[in-house]
Design a protein around this motif. Structure first.
Motif, short mmCIF file in Angstrom:
data_model
loop_
_atom_site.label_atom_id
_atom_site.label_comp_id
_atom_site.label_asym_id
_atom_site.label_seq_id
_atom_site.Cartn_x
_atom_site.Cartn_y
_atom_site.Cartn_z
N ILE A 108 -6.28 -1.29 -1.33
CA ILE A 108 -5.94 -0.94 -2.71
C ILE A 108 -5.43 -2.15 -3.48
CG2 ILE A 108 -4.40 0.47 -4.14
CD1 ILE A 108 -4.58 2.56 -1.91
N GLY A 109 -5.91 -2.27 -4.72
CA GLY A 109 -5.47 -3.36 -5.60
C GLY A 109 -6.41 -4.54 -5.61
N ASN A 110 -7.38 -4.59 -4.69
CA ASN A 110 -8.35 -5.69 -4.72
C ASN A 110 -9.14 -5.62 -6.03
OD1 ASN A 110 -7.61 -6.64 -2.26
ND2 ASN A 110 -9.47 -6.06 -1.19
N GLY A 133 2.55 -7.11 -2.20
CA GLY A 133 3.94 -6.73 -1.95
C GLY A 133 4.54 -5.96 -3.11
N GLN A 134 4.15 -6.31 -4.33
CA GLN A 134 4.69 -5.64 -5.52
C GLN A 134 4.18 -4.20 -5.67
OE1 GLN A 134 5.12 -8.05 -9.29
NE2 GLN A 134 3.77 -9.43 -8.15
N SER A 171 4.32 1.52 -4.89
CA SER A 171 3.74 2.43 -5.87
C SER A 171 2.51 3.17 -5.35
CB SER A 171 3.35 1.66 -7.14
OG SER A 171 4.48 1.04 -7.74
N ILE A 172 2.11 2.86 -4.11
CA ILE A 172 0.92 3.50 -3.53
C ILE A 172 1.30 4.82 -2.87
CG2 ILE A 172 -0.91 3.28 -1.80
CD1 ILE A 172 -0.79 0.25 -2.24
N SER A 173 0.61 5.88 -3.22
CA SER A 173 0.85 7.18 -2.58
C SER A 173 -0.02 7.26 -1.33
CB SER A 173 0.50 8.32 -3.54
OG SER A 173 -0.87 8.26 -3.91
N SER A 174 0.61 7.57 -0.20
CA SER A 174 -0.13 7.61 1.07
C SER A 174 -0.58 9.02 1.38
CB SER A 174 0.76 7.09 2.19
OG SER A 174 1.11 5.74 1.95
N GLY A 175 -1.70 9.13 2.04
CA GLY A 175 -2.26 10.41 2.45
C GLY A 175 -3.56 10.15 3.16
N LYS A 176 -4.45 11.16 3.21
CA LYS A 176 -5.76 10.94 3.81
C LYS A 176 -6.47 9.82 3.08
CE LYS A 176 -9.76 13.45 5.54
NZ LYS A 176 -10.46 14.76 5.62
N ILE A 177 -6.30 9.80 1.74
CA ILE A 177 -6.76 8.69 0.92
C ILE A 177 -5.54 8.14 0.18
CG2 ILE A 177 -8.17 8.00 -1.06
CD1 ILE A 177 -9.87 8.54 1.32
N LEU A 191 0.22 -0.02 -11.14
CA LEU A 191 -0.40 -1.34 -11.28
C LEU A 191 0.25 -2.15 -12.40
CD1 LEU A 191 -4.20 -0.51 -10.86
CD2 LEU A 191 -2.84 -1.91 -9.31
N SER A 192 0.57 -1.47 -13.48
CA SER A 192 1.06 -2.18 -14.68
C SER A 192 2.42 -2.83 -14.46
CB SER A 192 1.12 -1.23 -15.88
OG SER A 192 2.11 -0.24 -15.66
N LYS A 193 3.17 -2.36 -13.47
CA LYS A 193 4.51 -2.91 -13.22
C LYS A 193 4.45 -4.24 -12.47
CE LYS A 193 6.72 1.63 -13.11
NZ LYS A 193 7.33 2.67 -12.24
N ALA A 194 3.31 -4.53 -11.83
CA ALA A 194 3.20 -5.78 -11.06
C ALA A 194 3.17 -6.98 -12.00
CB ALA A 194 1.93 -5.75 -10.21
N LYS A 195 3.84 -8.07 -11.58
CA LYS A 195 3.90 -9.28 -12.40
C LYS A 195 2.97 -10.34 -11.85
CE LYS A 195 8.67 -8.49 -13.91
NZ LYS A 195 10.05 -9.05 -13.95
N ILE A 196 2.35 -11.10 -12.75
CA ILE A 196 1.45 -12.19 -12.39
C ILE A 196 2.00 -13.48 -12.99
CG2 ILE A 196 -0.02 -11.70 -14.40
CD1 ILE A 196 -2.41 -12.72 -12.75
N PRO A 197 2.00 -14.59 -12.24
CA PRO A 197 2.53 -15.85 -12.78
C PRO A 197 1.59 -16.45 -13.83
CG PRO A 197 1.61 -16.21 -10.60
CD PRO A 197 1.56 -14.74 -10.84
#
Length: 391
Positions: free
Chosen positions: A57-59, A98-99, A103-109, A117-123
């Motif tokens: 997730i997140g790629n 790591g950020q 925020s990822i919900s775990s389950g079968k998927i 996603l929007s809360k993650a910071k990018i340099p």
């Protein structure tokens, strides 16, 4: 999906097919359907929001195609003034992963939403100077593209090397066992020994400690030309209902999904008996077991064996078929001389087999190390000094 139409990106393709960027789509949808769906424009970064593992997730993949591409509903299209490849490279770093992990919900998927996603910071280098910032982003992208291209090139070279070594090994093995211009007689296996069919056991019979056993499927998935230990164990109370291969027997598969799998062999040179499945045979004989197993891997043996395979949903080879397939016997009139020649050939092939397997193990390890090296320097490039917070 259709064979030709409007470009589309399925979320599963983002972690199986696409890399950091793409200019051509793997899949397509009907134009009418595409008109009702959301798209990624040139320069957007398509981010996968669902997957079987948290790591998937997140790629992201920077979409650099000339036209728009429809995106699956388990994806997001991210638009910004940043270099899209810069963003996409960053989305694969441990700094980003790591950020978003919390925020990822775990389950079968497993999945993440737009808010997570929007809360993650990018340099952002030189945030007050867009032109200079894009120059730095572009330079980082250039370095990482070059590094990943070299890693991909190395992986291709090493894969080609493995393929070449295996072909070389097969060529010399078949040449050694063709016995051109040497004293040899080709004999059917049925003339050289007897076949003992195994008895059934299932996955439910497997235990951690018990009777050593070899399932027919393991012969073409887990074993090589010979083995002295079994990977599996079955219940000890089954001993009276099983059939066993003795040390020196050659185990042969009786069924398989492909013609090559049927009749695949492994020489059992363990010190004790081993239980065998009822879709396999133990071939008992007075020859060098590894010599027989090597002979059964050759192209000539496979070609002759194929004539006796009954084809269907499951390919099958019965005893009366495998018994007719011939192997070469060096110096057939002199048992002692024949066994000595068999041992000589086995010693040569053992060395070649060891070398080939060693390369097959070492080269993928080298590829993995280069990938880790790339990931280390990628994360380092994005690890900009953080501004000091005033007390």
């Amino acid at each position: 999906m259709v064979s030709d139409g409007f470009p589309c990106i399925h979320y599963g393709e983002l972690y199986t097919h696409y890399g950091v960027w793409a200019s051509k789509a793997k899949s397509f949808v009907d134009n009418e359907l595409a008109s009702k769906l959301r798209v990624a424009n040139h320069g957007d970064v398509v981010i996968v929001a669902a997957g079987e593992t948290i790591e998937d997730i997140g790629n992201g993949t920077a979409w650099l195609g000339k036209s728009d591409a429809v995106i699956h509903d388990a994806c997001f299209s991210y638009k910004s003034k940043l270099d899209p490849k810069y963003v996409s490279h960053f989305l694969r770093t441990s700094l980003f992963k790591g950020q978003i992990k919390k925020s990822i919900s775990s389950g079968k998927i497993s999945a993440i939403n737009a808010d997570g996603l929007s809360k993650a910071k990018i340099p952002i280098p030189y945030p007050d100077d867009l032109e200079k910032s894009l120059e730095i982003q572009s330079e980082i992208v250039r370095i990482l593209d070059a590094f990943s291209a070299r890693a991909a090139e190395l992986a291709a070279e090493l894969a080609a090397e493995i393929t070449a070594r295996k072909k070389q090994y097969k060529y010399y093995r078949d040449q050694l066992l063709s016995f051109e211009e040497r004293e040899v007689e080709w004999k059917a296996l049925g003339e050289l020994g007897e076949f003992i069919r195994g008895r059934r056991f299932t996955k439910n019979d497997y235990v951690g400690e018990g009777i050593s056993a070899i399932h027919y499927g393991e012969i073409y998935t887990r074993y090589g030309v010979w083995t002295d230990r079994a990977f599996s164990r079955v219940r000890s109370d089954m001993a009276d209902s099983l059939r066993f291969a003795e040390p020196g027997d050659v185990l042969i598969t009786g069924v398989g999904e492909t013609v090559e799998d049927v009749g695949k062999s492994v020489a059992w040179i363990g010190s004790e008996k081993v239980a065998i499945h009822d879709d396999s045979y133990a071939f008992r004989h007075s020859m060098n077991p590894k010599f027989i197993s090597y002979a059964m891997q050759t192209a000539s043996f496979i070609d002759e064996k194929a004539k006796h395979v009954s084809r269907g949903k499951v390919n099958r080879l019965l005893i009366n078929g495998i018994a007719k397939v011939r192997i070469p016997i060096p110096f057939p009139g002199d048992i002692e001389k024949s066994l000595a020649e068999q041992s000589r050939i086995v010693a040569i092939l053992d060395k070649f087999d060891t070398l080939t397997n060693s390369i097959s193990e070492d080269l993928p390890r080298e590829i993995e190390l280069r990938q880790k090296q790339y990931e280390y320097y990628r994360d380092l490039l994005f690890n900009f000094p953080r501004p000091k917070v005033a007390a």
